[in-house]
Design a protein around this motif. Structure first.
Motif, PDB file in Angstrom:
ATOM      1  N   LYS A 144       0.830  -1.216   0.000  1.00 36.44           N
ATOM      2  CA  LYS A 144       0.000   0.000   0.000  1.00 36.44           C
ATOM      3  C   LYS A 144       0.864   1.265   0.000  1.00 36.44           C
ATOM      4  O   LYS A 144       0.636   2.193  -0.769  1.00 36.44           O
ATOM      5  CB  LYS A 144      -0.934   0.013   1.220  1.00 36.44           C
ATOM      6  CG  LYS A 144      -1.876  -1.167   1.305  1.00 36.44           C
ATOM      7  CD  LYS A 144      -2.745  -1.095   2.549  1.00 36.44           C
ATOM      8  CE  LYS A 144      -1.961  -1.084   3.859  1.00 36.44           C
ATOM      9  NZ  LYS A 144      -1.144  -2.299   4.091  1.00 36.44           N
ATOM     10  N   SER A 145       1.849   1.284   0.898  1.00 32.91           N
ATOM     11  CA  SER A 145       2.698   2.483   0.990  1.00 32.91           C
ATOM     12  C   SER A 145       3.506   2.674  -0.284  1.00 32.91           C
ATOM     13  O   SER A 145       3.664   3.802  -0.771  1.00 32.91           O
ATOM     14  CB  SER A 145       3.645   2.385   2.193  1.00 32.91           C
ATOM     15  OG  SER A 145       2.907   2.392   3.395  1.00 32.91           O
ATOM     16  N   THR A 146       4.009   1.574  -0.832  1.00 32.07           N
ATOM     17  CA  THR A 146       4.752   1.647  -2.092  1.00 32.07           C
ATOM     18  C   THR A 146       3.879   2.294  -3.159  1.00 32.07           C
ATOM     19  O   THR A 146       4.324   3.178  -3.898  1.00 32.07           O
ATOM     20  CB  THR A 146       5.164   0.228  -2.537  1.00 32.07           C
ATOM     21  OG1 THR A 146       5.971  -0.357  -1.502  1.00 32.07           O
ATOM     22  CG2 THR A 146       5.946   0.259  -3.833  1.00 32.07           C
ATOM     23  N   MET A 175      -2.968   9.884   1.128  1.00 38.54           N
ATOM     24  CA  MET A 175      -2.714   9.671   2.560  1.00 38.54           C
ATOM     25  C   MET A 175      -2.320   8.235   2.829  1.00 38.54           C
ATOM     26  O   MET A 175      -2.826   7.320   2.205  1.00 38.54           O
ATOM     27  CB  MET A 175      -3.981   9.971   3.360  1.00 38.54           C
ATOM     28  CG  MET A 175      -4.396  11.409   3.327  1.00 38.54           C
ATOM     29  SD  MET A 175      -5.916  11.623   4.278  1.00 38.54           S
ATOM     30  CE  MET A 175      -6.972  12.155   2.965  1.00 38.54           C
ATOM     31  N   ASP A 176      -1.403   8.074   3.787  1.00 38.29           N
ATOM     32  CA  ASP A 176      -0.970   6.737   4.167  1.00 38.29           C
ATOM     33  C   ASP A 176      -1.321   6.511   5.641  1.00 38.29           C
ATOM     34  O   ASP A 176      -0.705   7.095   6.518  1.00 38.29           O
ATOM     35  CB  ASP A 176       0.533   6.595   3.934  1.00 38.29           C
ATOM     36  CG  ASP A 176       0.972   5.141   3.933  1.00 38.29           C
ATOM     37  OD1 ASP A 176       0.121   4.257   4.157  1.00 38.29           O
ATOM     38  OD2 ASP A 176       2.173   4.894   3.717  1.00 38.29           O
ATOM     39  N   GLU A 177      -2.297   5.718   5.887  1.00 38.21           N
ATOM     40  CA  GLU A 177      -2.784   5.397   7.233  1.00 38.21           C
ATOM     41  C   GLU A 177      -2.957   6.627   8.126  1.00 38.21           C
ATOM     42  O   GLU A 177      -2.366   6.717   9.190  1.00 38.21           O
ATOM     43  CB  GLU A 177      -1.843   4.388   7.914  1.00 38.21           C
ATOM     44  CG  GLU A 177      -1.799   3.065   7.174  1.00 38.21           C
ATOM     45  CD  GLU A 177      -0.993   2.003   7.920  1.00 38.21           C
ATOM     46  OE1 GLU A 177      -0.986   2.046   9.170  1.00 38.21           O
ATOM     47  OE2 GLU A 177      -0.409   1.138   7.267  1.00 38.21           O
ATOM     48  N   PRO A 178      -3.787   7.571   7.707  1.00 36.50           N
ATOM     49  CA  PRO A 178      -3.979   8.778   8.515  1.00 36.50           C
ATOM     50  C   PRO A 178      -4.593   8.460   9.869  1.00 36.50           C
ATOM     51  O   PRO A 178      -4.456   9.220  10.826  1.00 36.50           O
ATOM     52  CB  PRO A 178      -4.934   9.625   7.664  1.00 36.50           C
ATOM     53  CG  PRO A 178      -5.674   8.648   6.817  1.00 36.50           C
ATOM     54  CD  PRO A 178      -4.682   7.557   6.525  1.00 36.50           C
TER      55      PRO A 178
HETATM   56 MG   LIG Z   1       2.289   1.076   4.768  1.00 33.25          MG
END
Ligand SMILES: [Mg+2]
Ligand SMILES: Nc1ncnc2c1ncn2[C@@H]1O[C@H](COP(=O)(O)OP(=O)(O)O)[C@@H](O)[C@H]1O
Length: 235
Positions: A50-52, A151-154
Motif C-alpha cells: 500500500k505504501s509503495t 494519505m498513508d494510514e492517517p
Molecule cells: Mg504502509
C-alpha cells in the motif's frame, strides 16, 4: 475528480526485486489502476504494498515523497523512486487543466512516518500540539482546494472522534472537486458511502466493498467477543 486512471510503463524489470516483486505493482504495470469515485481506499495486509503504491502515486503527481503539499515538491532531497518517476495519469474531465501543467497541480501527501516534519514545514507547529491534533490542523487548513490528496494510514494518530472529523473533511474535498487516495486499515474510514475500496494483496489489486472486507468482519467479531481471538495469542 482529478484523475481517472494511473499507469506505468517499464521496459524490463526483475520481479525478484522491490518494487516489481509486489503483485500490486505488477498489476499496475499490466492493467493500470482505475479510479471510479473521488475517494479511493487501498486496504490490505502489512507488506502488501500500500505504501509503495501511494508513495509512487504522490510522486507521479508531483507531490513531495516525504509528505507535504504541492508547494514543497522541490524541497525534498529525496530522489524519485523508479516507480514514482514512471507513473502517468489519465485526467478526469475536471482534472485536465491541472494535469496539463505541473504548476497547476495542487494536493497534499500525508505520509505517516514523516507527517510531523512535513506539517512543521507547512507551519502547523506540531511542537505545541499532539500528533493527532497536528493532523487535524492540517486537514482543516490544507484540505481545502480541489487537488489530489494522498494519505498513508492517517488513522494511525487519530482517535475515534478525530477519524469521524477526518471523514467529514474527505467528503467535503470530494464534493468540491478534489480526489483522495488513502491507504488504511480503518473500518471507520472505509465506510464512507460511495468510496471505492480496493484490496491490495497476493492477487494484486481487486475492487471490493466495505461489507466484504476481511478487516471489517474481524473487527465486528473481535468487538463482539475479544476472547475468540485472544485465546490464540495469549498464554
Ligand atoms: Mg504502509
Ligand atoms: N524502499 C524499499 N526498499 C526495499 N523494499 C521495500 C522498500 N519499501 C518497502 N519495501 C518492501 O515492500 C513490501 C511492501 O511494503 P509497503 O509498501 O510498505 O507495504 P504496506 O504499506 O502495505 O504495509 C514490504 O515487504 C517492504 O519490506
Amino acid at each position: 475528480m482529478i484523475v481517472e486512471r494511473a499507469y506505468a510503463h517499464v521496459e524490463s524489470y526483475d520481479d525478484g526485486e522491490w518494487p516489481w516483486s509486489l503483485p500490486c505493482v505488477r498489476m499496475l504495470l499490466t492493467d493500470g489502476l482505475r479510479f471510479t469515485a473521488p475517494v479511493t481506499f487501498l486496504v490490505g495486509e502489512n507488506g502488501s504494498g500500500k505504501s509503495t503504491l501511494v508513495e509512487a502515486l504522490a510522486e507521479g503527481f508531483g507531490l513531495d515523497p516525504w509528505g507535504g503539499s504541492h508547494d514543497w515538491r522541490y524541497a525534498s532531497p529525496r530522489a524519485k523512486s523508479e516507480l514514482g518517476e514512471r507513473i502517468r495519469f489519465d485526467a478526469a474531465p475536471r482534472g485536465r487543466r491541472m494535469l496539463g501543467s505541473w504548476s497547476a497541480r495542487t494536493g497534499f501527501f500525508l505520509r505517516a512516518e514523516t507527517a510531523l516534519d512535513a506539517l512543521e514545514r507547512e507551519g502547523f507547529a506540531p511542537d505545541s500540539v499532539s500528533h493527532g491534533e497536528g493532523f487535524l490542523a492540517a486537514f482543516r487548513g490544507k484540505f481545502l482546494r480541489p487537488g489530489l490528496y494522498v494519505m498513508d494510514e492517517p488513522e494511525a494518530a487519530l482517535s475515534f472522534a478525530s477519524c469521524l472529523e477526518l471523514i467529514g473533511h474527505i467528503d467535503r474535498l470530494a464534493r468540491s472537486g478534489g480526489q483522495v487516495v488513502c491507504a488504511t486499515h480503518s473500518p471507520l474510514l472505509t465506510a464512507l458511502p460511495g468510496a471505492d475500496v480496493i484490496e491490495v494483496g497476493d492477487h494484486g489489486l481487486r475492487r471490493t466493498t466495505w461489507g466484504e472486507l476481511a478487516l471489517v468482519d474481524h473487527w465486528r467479531r473481535y468487538l463482539a467477543d475479544p476472547g475468540a481471538y485472544l485465546r490464540h495469542v495469549l498464554d
